[in-house]
Design an enzyme around this catalytic site. Structure first.
Site, PDB file in Angstrom:
ATOM      1  CB  ILE A   1     -14.417   5.240  14.904  1.00 28.06           C
ATOM      2  CG1 ILE A   1     -13.327   6.315  14.840  1.00 28.06           C
ATOM      3  CG2 ILE A   1     -15.553   5.689  15.806  1.00 28.06           C
ATOM      4  CD1 ILE A   1     -13.754   7.632  14.189  1.00 28.06           C
TER       5      ILE A   1
ATOM      6  NE  ARG B   1     -10.062  12.930   3.330  1.00 32.78           N
ATOM      7  CZ  ARG B   1      -9.894  11.612   3.419  1.00 32.78           C
ATOM      8  NH1 ARG B   1     -10.883  10.832   3.816  1.00 32.78           N
ATOM      9  NH2 ARG B   1      -8.748  11.062   3.106  1.00 32.78           N
TER      10      ARG B   1
ATOM     11  CG  HIS C   1     -12.859   3.390   2.903  1.00 34.38           C
ATOM     12  ND1 HIS C   1     -13.616   4.400   3.440  1.00 34.38           N
ATOM     13  CD2 HIS C   1     -11.588   3.624   3.300  1.00 34.38           C
ATOM     14  CE1 HIS C   1     -12.840   5.222   4.126  1.00 34.38           C
ATOM     15  NE2 HIS C   1     -11.603   4.766   4.052  1.00 34.38           N
TER      16      HIS C   1
ATOM     17  CG  ASN D   1      -1.860   1.107   1.308  1.00 35.13           C
ATOM     18  OD1 ASN D   1      -1.800   2.027   0.497  1.00 35.13           O
ATOM     19  ND2 ASN D   1      -2.751   1.071   2.276  1.00 35.13           N
TER      20      ASN D   1
ATOM     21  CG  HIS E   1     -14.151   1.886   6.505  1.00 32.43           C
ATOM     22  ND1 HIS E   1     -13.333   0.807   6.251  1.00 32.43           N
ATOM     23  CD2 HIS E   1     -13.310   2.911   6.816  1.00 32.43           C
ATOM     24  CE1 HIS E   1     -12.075   1.164   6.404  1.00 32.43           C
ATOM     25  NE2 HIS E   1     -12.033   2.443   6.740  1.00 32.43           N
ATOM     26  CG  LEU E   2     -18.127   4.466  11.216  1.00 24.61           C
ATOM     27  CD1 LEU E   2     -19.036   4.590  12.440  1.00 24.61           C
ATOM     28  CD2 LEU E   2     -18.559   5.458  10.131  1.00 24.61           C
TER      29      LEU E   2
ATOM     30  NE  ARG F   1      -6.167   1.513  -0.232  1.00 26.00           N
ATOM     31  CZ  ARG F   1      -6.341   2.417   0.696  1.00 26.00           C
ATOM     32  NH1 ARG F   1      -5.409   2.643   1.585  1.00 26.00           N
ATOM     33  NH2 ARG F   1      -7.449   3.107   0.735  1.00 26.00           N
TER      34      ARG F   1
ATOM     35  CD  GLU G   1      -8.898  -1.095   4.153  1.00 26.17           C
ATOM     36  OE1 GLU G   1      -8.401  -0.804   5.262  1.00 26.17           O
ATOM     37  OE2 GLU G   1      -9.216  -0.243   3.312  1.00 26.17           O
TER      38      GLU G   1
HETATM   39  P1  AMP Z   1      -8.410   3.995  11.167  1.00 27.46           P
HETATM   40  O1  AMP Z   1      -8.355   5.107  10.174  1.00 27.46           O
HETATM   41  O2  AMP Z   1      -9.313   2.882  10.774  1.00 27.46           O
HETATM   42  O3  AMP Z   1      -7.053   3.525  11.602  1.00 27.46           O
HETATM   43  O4  AMP Z   1      -9.082   4.615  12.492  1.00 27.46           O
HETATM   44  C1  AMP Z   1      -8.499   5.683  13.209  1.00 27.46           C
HETATM   45  C2  AMP Z   1      -9.545   6.258  14.141  1.00 27.46           C
HETATM   46  O5  AMP Z   1      -9.984   5.229  15.048  1.00 27.46           O
HETATM   47  C3  AMP Z   1      -9.048   7.411  15.003  1.00 27.46           C
HETATM   48  O6  AMP Z   1      -9.967   8.491  14.935  1.00 27.46           O
HETATM   49  C4  AMP Z   1      -9.060   6.843  16.398  1.00 27.46           C
HETATM   50  O7  AMP Z   1      -9.417   7.817  17.335  1.00 27.46           O
HETATM   51  C5  AMP Z   1     -10.169   5.811  16.316  1.00 27.46           C
HETATM   52  N1  AMP Z   1     -10.065   4.844  17.404  1.00 27.46           N
HETATM   53  C6  AMP Z   1      -9.160   3.869  17.583  1.00 27.46           C
HETATM   54  N2  AMP Z   1      -9.387   3.237  18.761  1.00 27.46           N
HETATM   55  C7  AMP Z   1     -10.464   3.822  19.331  1.00 27.46           C
HETATM   56  C8  AMP Z   1     -11.206   3.645  20.528  1.00 27.46           C
HETATM   57  N3  AMP Z   1     -10.868   2.706  21.408  1.00 27.46           N
HETATM   58  N4  AMP Z   1     -12.251   4.459  20.770  1.00 27.46           N
HETATM   59  C9  AMP Z   1     -12.586   5.403  19.883  1.00 27.46           C
HETATM   60  N5  AMP Z   1     -11.950   5.624  18.739  1.00 27.46           N
HETATM   61  C10 AMP Z   1     -10.901   4.854  18.456  1.00 27.46           C
END
Ligand code: AMP
Length: 397
Positions: free
Chosen positions: A332, A241, A180, A7, A208-209, A91, A384
């Site tokens: 998240i 964003r 995504h 990636n 997907h958050l 990717r 992924e």
């Molecule tokens: P990603 O882009 O999938 O790596 O997700 C990153 C996001 O996941 C960031 O905004 C982090 O704050 C959130 N995140 C990771 N662990 C937690 C958690 N235990 N509680 C809330 N948000 C989290």
């Protein structure tokens, strides 16, 4: 088969070595600050310690060379020699309307990806640099491109067309593409399995958050709508964003702040979202804890986020005339019980009920709805890289 999944970003390169037969990740790592001072490589074999080494990386070719060196290291390497790499899966971010599935990479494909550069000027050129670097070091190893946009090519025109003059779509490809793709595809397939339905007969909504967030409606195995657009800026409120905004507001802000369009775009991409609204951080955890301490702006940021996710999920239920399963994934979605709870509160009228105890589990695959909930709700950790390895193995076999 040993599949090296790459990636490649403009100054970074993430990798995983995956055995496509066992689906085991044999090693993973990251090259950072490529082309800058103090570039470094982090390498972690499956059952070993993580190692980080500062090493000059003037370009991506050197980064890939270091990845191969780490993978074949006598003591800690997951491979004995380079010849054990059977294929490389890349990717690729934007395939425009040219690619609706993964492809074996050849010169024609590289040219077609280059033709999509205008649609993703930050990402596609970096992806191509990664391809060329692998080609130079492993000329006989087949490579596959897996596009973020490809699965969304099944969206109907009513979902992907913007309300702008049609000629912009015809001349420049101005439309919703969505992103995504590997995550939405991996999670929606798994969701169908978990509810015991065939993929071709299941209505799924994947949330997907993460730092970047998008939602996808998958009906009978096809993406029928998704929240990101021509670029990843559209849709939900994200880490930095803005997500959806009235285009008229841009002209207004630019005039008031006396800034040009380039600066406006930087603000929308890098200084908005959780960060911009809360003034605290782009990281959801920081914003949530500030909100819990009574910070009103942080609370507002979280509320906008929950509300937009709920509105989008509601819209997709209407789009599919129903839903069998809703799945949460990414940083998240997988880890934050409060977010899942707040979003699902909007669906009480539909008879969706969340089991508080199950919802407290973190980062594992679990059904979080109660047995009598009208719709099943799951947390499904995304993968992924595994999706890319599967696609790569299927194509080179
Ligand atoms: P990603 O882009 O999938 O790596 O997700 C990153 C996001 O996941 C960031 O905004 C982090 O704050 C959130 N995140 C990771 N662990 C937690 C958690 N235990 N509680 C809330 N948000 C989290």
């Amino acid at each position: 088969m040993n599949i090296l999944v790459i990636n490649c970003g403009s100054s970074s390169l993430k990798f995983q070595l995956i055995d496509s037969n066992t689906e085991e990740c044999k090693a993973s790592g990251l090259c950072e600050r490529i082309g800058m001072d103090e570039s470094c490589i982090t390498y972690k074999p499956a059952n070993g310690e993580k190692e980080k080494k500062v090493s000059p990386m003037p370009d991506h070719k050197e980064a890939i060379r270091l990845v191969i060196e780490a993978l074949t290291n006598e003591k800690t390497g997951a491979l004995k020699s380079l010849s054990e790499i059977d294929a490389v899966g890349h990717r690729l971010v934007h395939g425009g309307e040219k690619f609706n599935k993964s492809v074996i990479i050849n010169d024609e494909v590289i040219k077609a990806v280059e033709e999509c550069n205008d649609l993703a000027p930050l990402h596609n050129p970096a992806n191509i640099i990664g391809i060329n670097a692998c080609k130079a070091l492993m000329p006989n190893v087949p490579m596959v491109g897996v596009f973020d946009t490809a699965i969304h090519q099944t969206m109907p025109a009513k979902a992907y067309l913007y309300g702008t003059p049609y000629e912009y779509y015809e001349k420049y490809g101005v439309r919703k593409y969505g992103f995504h793709g590997s995550s939405h595809s991996f999670v929606s397939k798994r969701a169908a399995e978990l509810v015991g339905k065939s993929y071709e007969d299941c209505k799924t909504i994947v949330c997907h958050l993460g730092n970047g967030s998008s939602i996808c409606a998958v009906e009978n195995g096809k993406s029928v709508d998704t929240s990101m657009g021509l670029t990843p800026l559209e849709g939900l409120l994200m880490g930095t964003r803005s997500g959806d905004i009235d285009a008229g507001a841009l002209e207004y802000i630019m005039k008031k702040e006396n800034i040009d369009f380039k600066e406006m775009m930087t603000i929308l991409n890098k200084k908005s979202g959780f960060l911009g609204v809360s003034g605290v951080s782009s990281d959801c955890r920081d914003v949530e804890s500030a909100a819990a301490d009574g910070n009103e702006r942080a609370k507002a940021a979280m509320d906008v986020f929950f509300y937009r996710v709920a509105k989008t999920v509601g819209g997709y239920i209407a789009a599919m005339n129903g839903v069998d399963v809703i799945a949460f994934t990414a940083g998240i979605g997988e880890n934050d019980k409060h977010t899942r709870e707040e979003i699902m509160k909007y669906f009480g009228y539909m008879g969706i009920k969340i089991d508080a105890e199950k919802n407290s589990l973190r980062g594992e695959e679990v059904m979080i709805s109660t047995p009598d909930s009208k719709v099943k709700v799951y947390v499904i950790p995304t993968n992924e890289e595994l999706k890319i390895a599967r696609e790569t193995a299927a194509l080179v076999k």
